[in-house]
Design a protein around this motif. Structure first.
Motif, PDB file in Angstrom:
ATOM      1  N   THR A 279     -16.082  -6.161   0.412  1.00  0.00           N
ATOM      2  CA  THR A 279     -15.170  -7.406  -0.408  1.00  0.00           C
ATOM      3  C   THR A 279     -15.808  -8.990  -0.081  1.00  0.00           C
ATOM      4  O   THR A 279     -16.215  -9.362   0.222  1.00  0.00           O
ATOM      5  CB  THR A 279     -13.968  -7.536   0.715  1.00  0.00           C
ATOM      6  OG1 THR A 279     -14.508  -7.409   2.130  1.00  0.00           O
ATOM      7  CG2 THR A 279     -13.787  -6.055   0.899  1.00  0.00           C
TER       8      THR A 279
ATOM      9  N   GLU B 154       0.719  -1.280  -0.346  1.00  0.00           N
ATOM     10  CA  GLU B 154      -0.271  -0.182  -0.343  1.00  0.00           C
ATOM     11  C   GLU B 154       0.831   1.588  -0.032  1.00  0.00           C
ATOM     12  O   GLU B 154       0.592   2.583  -0.342  1.00  0.00           O
ATOM     13  CB  GLU B 154      -1.032   0.007   1.150  1.00  0.00           C
ATOM     14  CG  GLU B 154      -1.652   1.046   1.446  1.00  0.00           C
ATOM     15  CD  GLU B 154      -2.142   1.911  -0.002  1.00  0.00           C
ATOM     16  OE1 GLU B 154      -2.419   2.684   0.415  1.00  0.00           O
ATOM     17  OE2 GLU B 154      -2.987   0.714  -0.505  1.00  0.00           O
TER      18      GLU B 154
ATOM     19  N   THR C 149      -4.530  -4.268  -1.818  1.00  0.00           N
ATOM     20  CA  THR C 149      -4.913  -3.675  -1.094  1.00  0.00           C
ATOM     21  C   THR C 149      -5.564  -2.319  -1.598  1.00  0.00           C
ATOM     22  O   THR C 149      -6.586  -1.226  -0.842  1.00  0.00           O
ATOM     23  CB  THR C 149      -3.431  -2.561  -0.599  1.00  0.00           C
ATOM     24  OG1 THR C 149      -2.717  -1.594  -1.474  1.00  0.00           O
ATOM     25  CG2 THR C 149      -2.580  -3.867   0.249  1.00  0.00           C
ATOM     26  N   GLY C 150      -6.158  -2.217  -2.984  1.00  0.00           N
ATOM     27  CA  GLY C 150      -7.430  -1.420  -3.338  1.00  0.00           C
ATOM     28  C   GLY C 150      -7.158  -0.395  -4.403  1.00  0.00           C
ATOM     29  O   GLY C 150      -7.492   0.983  -4.084  1.00  0.00           O
TER      30      GLY C 150
ATOM     31  N   LEU D 263      -6.894  -3.075   1.905  1.00  0.00           N
ATOM     32  CA  LEU D 263      -8.301  -2.618   1.178  1.00  0.00           C
ATOM     33  C   LEU D 263      -9.152  -1.475   1.977  1.00  0.00           C
ATOM     34  O   LEU D 263      -9.428  -0.693   1.811  1.00  0.00           O
ATOM     35  CB  LEU D 263      -8.884  -3.959  -0.016  1.00  0.00           C
ATOM     36  CG  LEU D 263      -9.341  -2.809  -0.294  1.00  0.00           C
ATOM     37  CD1 LEU D 263      -9.555  -4.318  -2.091  1.00  0.00           C
ATOM     38  CD2 LEU D 263     -10.973  -3.268   0.384  1.00  0.00           C
TER      39      LEU D 263
END
Length: 259
Positions: A85, A16, A48-49, A75
């Motif tokens: 999710t 991230e 992690t988005g 995330l």
């Protein structure tokens, strides 16, 4: 799923921190290509988005999936609460649930199993809906520095990127997965676009990025520490990085009798 695909959770926070964000223009590219309202979306290998944030908060009912619980935990710190999710690999996603207007993968599709990949993607999509895949390796812009980095890592790694899954040469006009989508009976109107970008990193940030690359994650800890030490010694004060994003878009072929 290859073992390297399951190494990222051990460095979720570094992933991230050190992986570059995706630009908002990706949303525009996808929606303009889709040319129809997008209500539901599914992300494969969300990590992690980083890419999730490009599509979240735009009125989409978005589900982000990843096989690694640690990546999904990271995330959830960075995306709106209405993003659903699901911890699952692409191969384990149920195919009898709702179909989606958009399915996309960001630097993740190469980790999926090739057998029946396009078939599974198509089954997750509504007829004439959109599939998008985007990503690309980062590399040092200065050829001299890039060669110095390559020499520094050579006792431990011949290469640190992922070769094309179908063997497409890197100088071919159409790259994978566009080549695979083009061959598939399930997809049509395959397009490839490159979003050009440069980013500048400190040596610490560049080594932080390398610490999230699977080729280094699978090295024994002592070797990983040594290769990072050697690379660090050849880096300039600021490291300019080519971070181009190759975008592949395709429509699921309409089912028989539909248009």
């Amino acid at each position: 799923m290859p073992d390297r695909a399951l190494t990222f959770g051990t460095v979720a926070e570094s992933y991230e921190r050190f992986r570059p964000a995706y630009p908002p223009e990706l949303f525009t590219l996808v929606t303009e290509y889709a040319a129809r309202p997008l209500v539901t979306a599914l992300e494969i290998g969300a990590g992690t988005g980083k890419a999730t944030r490009v599509f979240a908060g735009r009125g989409l009912e978005l589900t982000a999936t990843d096989p690694d619980a640690a990546m999904l935990t990271e995330l959830r710190k960075h995306v709106p609460q209405d993003v659903r999710t699901t911890q699952a690999s692409f191969e384990d996603l149920p195919l009898d649930d709702a179909r989606y207007d958009l399915v996309y993968a960001a630097a993740a599709l190469h980790w999926t199993h090739p057998q029946n990949r396009c078939n599974r993607l198509a089954t997750l999509l509504n007829p004439a809906a959109t599939f998008a895949s985007f990503g690309g390796p980062l590399h040092v812009a200065d050829p001299r520095v890039e060669e110095a980095v390559r020499t520094a890592r050579s006792p431990f790694l011949d290469r640190d990127d992922i070769p094309s899954p179908d063997g497409t040469p890197p100088d071919d006009a159409m790259q994978w997965p566009g080549t695979e989508l083009h061959r598939s009976e399930w997809f049509t109107d395959v397009r490839q676009t490159v979003v050009h970008r440069r980013v500048t990193m400190s040596p610490h940030a560049y080594l932080g990025h390398l610490s999230t690359v699977s080729a280094y994650l699978v090295l024994p800890p002592a070797e990983r520490e040594e290769v990072f030490s050697r690379i660090g010694r050849v880096l300039p004060e600021r490291v300019e990085i080519v971070a181009d994003i190759t975008v592949h878009l395709a429509h699921r072929c309409p089912e028989q009798g539909e248009s």
